[in-house]
Design an enzyme around this catalytic site. Structure first.
Site, PDB file in Angstrom:
ATOM      1  N   GLY A   9      66.310  43.430 -89.060  1.00 14.98           N
ATOM      2  CA  GLY A   9      66.821  44.605 -88.368  1.00 14.98           C
ATOM      3  C   GLY A   9      68.150  44.328 -87.684  1.00 14.98           C
ATOM      4  O   GLY A   9      68.606  43.179 -87.611  1.00 14.98           O
ATOM      5  N   THR A  96      63.520  53.030 -76.366  1.00 17.82           N
ATOM      6  CA  THR A  96      64.484  54.051 -76.783  1.00 17.82           C
ATOM      7  C   THR A  96      64.623  55.212 -75.808  1.00 17.82           C
ATOM      8  O   THR A  96      63.691  55.510 -75.049  1.00 17.82           O
ATOM      9  CB  THR A  96      64.051  54.613 -78.157  1.00 17.82           C
ATOM     10  OG1 THR A  96      64.883  55.709 -78.533  1.00 17.82           O
ATOM     11  CG2 THR A  96      62.609  55.131 -78.106  1.00 17.82           C
ATOM     12  N   ASP A  97      65.754  55.887 -75.874  1.00 11.16           N
ATOM     13  CA  ASP A  97      65.959  57.105 -75.099  1.00 11.16           C
ATOM     14  C   ASP A  97      65.070  58.238 -75.598  1.00 11.16           C
ATOM     15  O   ASP A  97      64.900  59.242 -74.906  1.00 11.16           O
ATOM     16  CB  ASP A  97      67.424  57.534 -75.183  1.00 11.16           C
ATOM     17  CG  ASP A  97      67.852  57.904 -76.595  1.00 11.16           C
ATOM     18  OD1 ASP A  97      68.056  59.102 -76.864  1.00 11.16           O
ATOM     19  OD2 ASP A  97      67.982  57.003 -77.447  1.00 11.16           O
ATOM     20  N   TYR A 120      58.135  59.786 -83.123  1.00 11.36           N
ATOM     21  CA  TYR A 120      58.787  58.501 -82.859  1.00 11.36           C
ATOM     22  C   TYR A 120      58.785  58.189 -81.360  1.00 11.36           C
ATOM     23  O   TYR A 120      58.383  57.103 -80.936  1.00 11.36           O
ATOM     24  CB  TYR A 120      60.214  58.515 -83.392  1.00 11.36           C
ATOM     25  CG  TYR A 120      61.037  57.322 -82.990  1.00 11.36           C
ATOM     26  CD1 TYR A 120      60.729  56.047 -83.440  1.00 11.36           C
ATOM     27  CD2 TYR A 120      62.130  57.471 -82.133  1.00 11.36           C
ATOM     28  CE1 TYR A 120      61.490  54.941 -83.065  1.00 11.36           C
ATOM     29  CE2 TYR A 120      62.903  56.379 -81.754  1.00 11.36           C
ATOM     30  CZ  TYR A 120      62.576  55.120 -82.221  1.00 11.36           C
ATOM     31  OH  TYR A 120      63.330  54.044 -81.831  1.00 11.36           O
TER      32      TYR A 120
END
Length: 282
Positions: A9, A96-97, A120
């Site tokens: 990644g 994450t935001d 998600y």
């Protein structure tokens, strides 16, 4: 030895450069879809710290594969965290935001109540909560708009489109901080090192590039720096429908980073470094 989940990644690739002595686990060695295997790997290797740089990041696909995303983003980090708690070692986890609903124009603080818009975000939030419940020394690092010279990301997509297009429509009402994977990797290294010495720094932290801009602004900056003559037309999110809703406000309040002596990175400087790596500078 630091143990890193993930090997191909964006952030994992950067960690390989800055943590050459770390142990990186590929999907073949520890599949996050098998949470128990992840916990077992931590116990077997008994590292000094763990960095989880692996995740299910296909935002739209997660809408139809939420169970798979939940195993990878929610249950696997929980299994890692329980193993870390047993061994008394810290865990650095990238979030994450998307755990927020994207309302308003104020940067989201670390203590703001999450309200994810889609699958998600829900699965990433589940991972955060599983880590906190397990109770190891940990840092949950929420970030946004990740880009690098590796994998699939906005910078590389814009460069690819510029080869065949002289005009592009790009969303202008989503605002956030583009963040280079290199900067995230460096932050993870710093945080892991400090948590080993000061476990009391556990908590949630925000890390995103500065300043906050729109996707269309970011696109224009990429084309200008790469010497590409592409006209960018601003469009609203409503003109670019996707299976998963995107937050309009991805601004993150990163003030808490001072606990680790960190500050928001300059995304334009990092973008130029990525373009240099890709051979995309004129």
């Amino acid at each position: 030895m630091i143990l890193v989940f993930g090997s191909t990644g964006q952030v994992a690739r950067e960690l390989r450069d800055i943590l050459p002595d770390a142990r990186f686990l590929s999907r073949e060695e520890a599949d996050l879809a098998d949470p128990a295997a992840c916990g077992a790997a931590v116990r077997r290797l008994a590292p000094e710290a763990v960095i989880n740089a692996a995740a299910y990041t296909a935002v739209d696909k997660a809408e139809s594969e939420e169970n798979v995303a939940l195993a990878i983003n929610g249950e696997a980090p929980g299994a890692m965290a329980r193993a870390c708690a047993e061994l008394g070692i810290p865990l650095v986890h990238i979030s994450t935001d998307y755990v927020f609903d994207g309302t308003g124009e104020t940067p989201f603080s670390t203590d703001r109540e999450p309200a994810p818009l889609g699958a998600y975000g829900r699965t990433k939030l589940a991972g955060e909560r599983a880590i906190a419940e397990a109770g190891p020394s940990h840092a949950i690092l929420r970030t946004s708009w990740v880009f690098s010279a590796h994998g699939s990301n906005f910078v590389k997509t814009m460069l690819r489109l510029a080869e065949t297009r002289d005009t592009l429509n790009v969303v202008s009402d989503q605002i956030g901080g583009p963040t280079s994977a290199r900067a995230i990797a460096a932050a993870c290294r710093t945080i892991a090192g400090q948590l080993m010495a000061e476990p009391g720094k556990s908590g949630i932290y925000h890390f995103s590039g500065a300043p906050n801009v729109s996707w269309s602004f970011f696109a224009r900056a990429i084309f200008k720096a790469a010497g590409k003559d592409v006209v960018v037309n601003d469009i609203p999110t409503s003109d670019y429908p996707t299976p998963a809703a995107r937050p309009l406000n991805s601004r993150l309040d990163c003030a808490s980073l001072s606990a680790f002596g960190l500050q928001r990175p300059d995304w334009e400087m990092d973008m130029n470094a990525v373009l240099e790596t890709l051979g995309a500078k004129p």
